[in-house]
Scaffold this motif. Structure first.
Motif, PDB file in Angstrom:
ATOM      1  N   ALA A  46     -34.912  43.665  51.325  1.00  0.00           N
ATOM      2  CA  ALA A  46     -34.560  43.411  53.174  1.00  0.00           C
ATOM      3  C   ALA A  46     -33.009  44.144  53.072  1.00  0.00           C
ATOM      4  N   VAL A  47     -32.919  44.782  54.174  1.00  0.00           N
ATOM      5  CA  VAL A  47     -32.051  45.841  54.307  1.00  0.00           C
ATOM      6  C   VAL A  47     -31.541  45.658  55.203  1.00  0.00           C
ATOM      7  N   ASP A  48     -30.087  45.384  55.990  1.00  0.00           N
ATOM      8  CA  ASP A  48     -29.319  45.834  57.098  1.00  0.00           C
ATOM      9  C   ASP A  48     -28.721  46.978  57.148  1.00  0.00           C
ATOM     10  N   LEU A  49     -29.610  47.571  57.958  1.00  0.00           N
ATOM     11  CA  LEU A  49     -29.503  48.740  58.128  1.00  0.00           C
ATOM     12  C   LEU A  49     -28.311  49.451  58.640  1.00  0.00           C
ATOM     13  N   ALA A  50     -27.082  48.587  59.734  1.00  0.00           N
ATOM     14  CA  ALA A  50     -26.504  48.703  60.301  1.00  0.00           C
ATOM     15  C   ALA A  50     -25.064  48.356  59.457  1.00  0.00           C
ATOM     16  N   LYS A  51     -25.469  47.660  58.555  1.00  0.00           N
ATOM     17  CA  LYS A  51     -23.693  47.408  57.141  1.00  0.00           C
ATOM     18  C   LYS A  51     -24.320  47.514  55.824  1.00  0.00           C
ATOM     19  N   MET A  61     -28.792  41.233  61.848  1.00  0.00           N
ATOM     20  CA  MET A  61     -29.308  40.130  61.445  1.00  0.00           C
ATOM     21  C   MET A  61     -29.548  39.600  60.195  1.00  0.00           C
ATOM     22  N   LYS A  62     -29.596  38.961  60.396  1.00  0.00           N
ATOM     23  CA  LYS A  62     -29.334  38.003  59.033  1.00  0.00           C
ATOM     24  C   LYS A  62     -30.674  37.161  58.408  1.00  0.00           C
ATOM     25  N   LEU A  63     -31.207  37.175  57.170  1.00  0.00           N
ATOM     26  CA  LEU A  63     -32.212  36.896  56.516  1.00  0.00           C
ATOM     27  C   LEU A  63     -31.685  35.128  55.273  1.00  0.00           C
ATOM     28  N   LYS A  64     -31.990  34.477  55.927  1.00  0.00           N
ATOM     29  CA  LYS A  64     -31.883  32.756  55.506  1.00  0.00           C
ATOM     30  C   LYS A  64     -33.537  32.536  54.757  1.00  0.00           C
ATOM     31  N   LYS A  65     -32.945  32.376  53.304  1.00  0.00           N
ATOM     32  CA  LYS A  65     -34.164  31.797  52.537  1.00  0.00           C
ATOM     33  C   LYS A  65     -34.071  29.808  52.574  1.00  0.00           C
ATOM     34  N   LEU A  66     -35.880  29.998  52.927  1.00  0.00           N
ATOM     35  CA  LEU A  66     -35.798  28.444  53.127  1.00  0.00           C
ATOM     36  C   LEU A  66     -36.406  27.508  51.906  1.00  0.00           C
ATOM     37  N   TYR A  67     -37.360  27.708  51.723  1.00  0.00           N
ATOM     38  CA  TYR A  67     -37.539  27.063  50.728  1.00  0.00           C
ATOM     39  C   TYR A  67     -38.350  27.794  50.444  1.00  0.00           C
ATOM     40  N   LYS A  68     -38.743  27.463  48.577  1.00  0.00           N
ATOM     41  CA  LYS A  68     -40.017  28.434  47.660  1.00  0.00           C
ATOM     42  C   LYS A  68     -41.111  27.458  47.475  1.00  0.00           C
ATOM     43  N   HIS A  69     -42.412  27.045  47.925  1.00  0.00           N
ATOM     44  CA  HIS A  69     -43.270  26.127  47.945  1.00  0.00           C
ATOM     45  C   HIS A  69     -44.128  26.834  47.091  1.00  0.00           C
ATOM     46  N   ASP A  70     -44.746  26.175  45.165  1.00  0.00           N
ATOM     47  CA  ASP A  70     -45.546  26.029  44.303  1.00  0.00           C
ATOM     48  C   ASP A  70     -46.001  24.834  43.552  1.00  0.00           C
ATOM     49  N   LYS A  72     -26.586  46.545  53.626  1.00  0.00           N
ATOM     50  CA  LYS A  72     -26.737  46.379  52.454  1.00  0.00           C
ATOM     51  C   LYS A  72     -27.565  45.059  52.414  1.00  0.00           C
ATOM     52  N   ILE A  73     -27.772  45.324  51.644  1.00  0.00           N
ATOM     53  CA  ILE A  73     -29.058  44.773  50.480  1.00  0.00           C
ATOM     54  C   ILE A  73     -29.188  42.889  51.104  1.00  0.00           C
ATOM     55  N   LEU A  74     -29.972  42.529  51.817  1.00  0.00           N
ATOM     56  CA  LEU A  74     -30.329  41.274  51.817  1.00  0.00           C
ATOM     57  C   LEU A  74     -30.407  40.558  51.053  1.00  0.00           C
ATOM     58  N   LEU A  75     -32.084  41.163  50.447  1.00  0.00           N
ATOM     59  CA  LEU A  75     -32.944  39.799  49.768  1.00  0.00           C
ATOM     60  C   LEU A  75     -33.507  41.625  49.376  1.00  0.00           C
ATOM     61  N   GLU A  76     -33.748  40.776  47.093  1.00  0.00           N
ATOM     62  CA  GLU A  76     -34.227  42.105  46.481  1.00  0.00           C
ATOM     63  C   GLU A  76     -35.402  41.107  45.673  1.00  0.00           C
ATOM     64  N   GLU A  77     -36.762  40.999  46.170  1.00  0.00           N
ATOM     65  CA  GLU A  77     -37.393  39.231  45.229  1.00  0.00           C
ATOM     66  C   GLU A  77     -38.582  41.019  44.553  1.00  0.00           C
ATOM     67  N   THR A  78     -38.429  40.662  43.046  1.00  0.00           N
ATOM     68  CA  THR A  78     -39.725  41.246  42.007  1.00  0.00           C
ATOM     69  C   THR A  78     -40.766  40.245  42.133  1.00  0.00           C
ATOM     70  N   LEU A  79     -42.065  40.413  42.965  1.00  0.00           N
ATOM     71  CA  LEU A  79     -42.571  39.652  43.857  1.00  0.00           C
ATOM     72  C   LEU A  79     -43.801  39.359  42.356  1.00  0.00           C
ATOM     73  N   VAL A  86     -39.978  31.207  51.594  1.00  0.00           N
ATOM     74  CA  VAL A  86     -40.549  31.189  53.315  1.00  0.00           C
ATOM     75  C   VAL A  86     -39.063  31.493  53.199  1.00  0.00           C
ATOM     76  N   CYS A  87     -38.919  32.629  54.022  1.00  0.00           N
ATOM     77  CA  CYS A  87     -37.253  33.564  55.015  1.00  0.00           C
ATOM     78  C   CYS A  87     -37.014  32.657  56.161  1.00  0.00           C
ATOM     79  N   LYS A  88     -35.668  32.949  57.270  1.00  0.00           N
ATOM     80  CA  LYS A  88     -35.834  32.824  58.198  1.00  0.00           C
ATOM     81  C   LYS A  88     -35.447  33.749  59.450  1.00  0.00           C
ATOM     82  N   ILE A  89     -35.823  34.890  59.729  1.00  0.00           N
ATOM     83  CA  ILE A  89     -34.745  36.265  60.514  1.00  0.00           C
ATOM     84  C   ILE A  89     -33.606  35.737  61.291  1.00  0.00           C
ATOM     85  N   ILE A  90     -32.664  35.482  61.315  1.00  0.00           N
ATOM     86  CA  ILE A  90     -31.758  34.616  62.352  1.00  0.00           C
ATOM     87  C   ILE A  90     -30.449  36.107  62.571  1.00  0.00           C
TER      88      ILE A  90
END
Length: 274
Positions: A226-231, A1-10, A233-240, A270-274
């Protein structure tokens, strides 16, 4: 699975509530940290395009959202400032950006099948009514029998979980699970100084989680990964958030393959899981 950043609202205001709708929109309740005034924004869930932004009702402080039904937002006021008791029903149409009707004689209970169910508080009991959601006119008088509303509430609660919401759960660090995500989260606990529990959500091979890392000054940083366990691989790391004195475990959720994160209290990522 992939994680795509869409936008940031502020809007530079504290985000109090994120309300995805059933028609691909997001409504945000935001508050100014200084004036405590309430603002409402609506954005397209896929593109981030603003449908309206920083909208205010006549009442600037003591107002909130009861629920969203189709393209209608039902607002409430408060019976007294600083008191949680609700009063009044205000029906606002998101498409026209206009108030359709307001009634100060009723208190909102729920909405179902184009009817707003509400009540009047009498001296000894409550009297229930059903109003047309578009006009506010009374279409049914229900007396003081609350059983109809209880049945409808039970039905709506079941329907809510059919709307593809996914919320994280706490990871039990004492659990002896051998699944890949158990091993991964135990390694996170081993490699970091963590306060409290890890909140996590697993979707197929995608692992989403956040935890509070203890800083040198004994404050906490809320870390999302966010981690892709199969690979592996860290897909996203964010300090909230950082320099926290209290834990903020409920930091993300998923609806309809969209991941929602609040960053620094004012930003919606907002990110999209694809």
């Amino acid at each position: 699975m992939k994680l795509k950043k869409l936008y940031k609202h502020d809007n530079k205001k504290q985000i109090w509530r994120i309300l995805p709708t059933t028609n691909k929109k997001i409504v945000l309740e935001e508050r100014d940290a200084t004036t405590k005034e309430v603002f409402f924004s609506c954005i397209d869930i896929e593109s981030g395009k603003k449908i309206f932004s920083q909208f205010q009702m006549d009442e600037k402080n003591w107002i909130g959202i009861e629920t969203i039904y189709n393209d209608l937002i039902f607002f409430h006021a408060y019976s007294k400032p600083d008191m949680p008791t609700h009063k009044s029903i205000i029906a606002f149409d998101m498409s026209s950006k206009k108030t359709l009707w307001q009634n100060d004689n009723y208190v909102f209970a729920l909405v179902n099948d184009d009817k707003v169910y509400c009540y009047q508080q009498r001296f000894e009991n409550r009297v229930y009514f059903a109003l047309d959601c578009l006009t506010g006119n009374v279409v049914e008088e229900l007396g003081n029998d609350v059983s109809i509303l209880n049945q409808l509430k039970e039905k709506l609660d079941k329907e809510f979980w059919k709307q593809n919401y996914l919320f994280p759960e706490y990871f039990n660090r004492n659990e002896n699970g051998e699944e890949l995500h158990h091993k991964y989260l135990k390694q996170v606990l081993s490699d970091n100084v963590v306060k409290g529990e890890i909140s996590y959500l697993k979707i197929d091979n995608l692992l989403l989680f956040n935890y509070h890392e203890v800083a040198k000054n004994n404050t906490y940083s809320n870390i999302f990964t966010a981690v892709d366990l199969a690979k592996n691989k860290i897909l996203l790391e964010e300090t909230l958030d950082k320099n926290l004195v209290n834990l903020m475990p409920e930091s993300f959720f998923v609806k309809d393959n969209f991941l929602f994160l609040i960053v620094d209290k004012t930003k919606l990522l907002v990110c999209k899981i694809i």
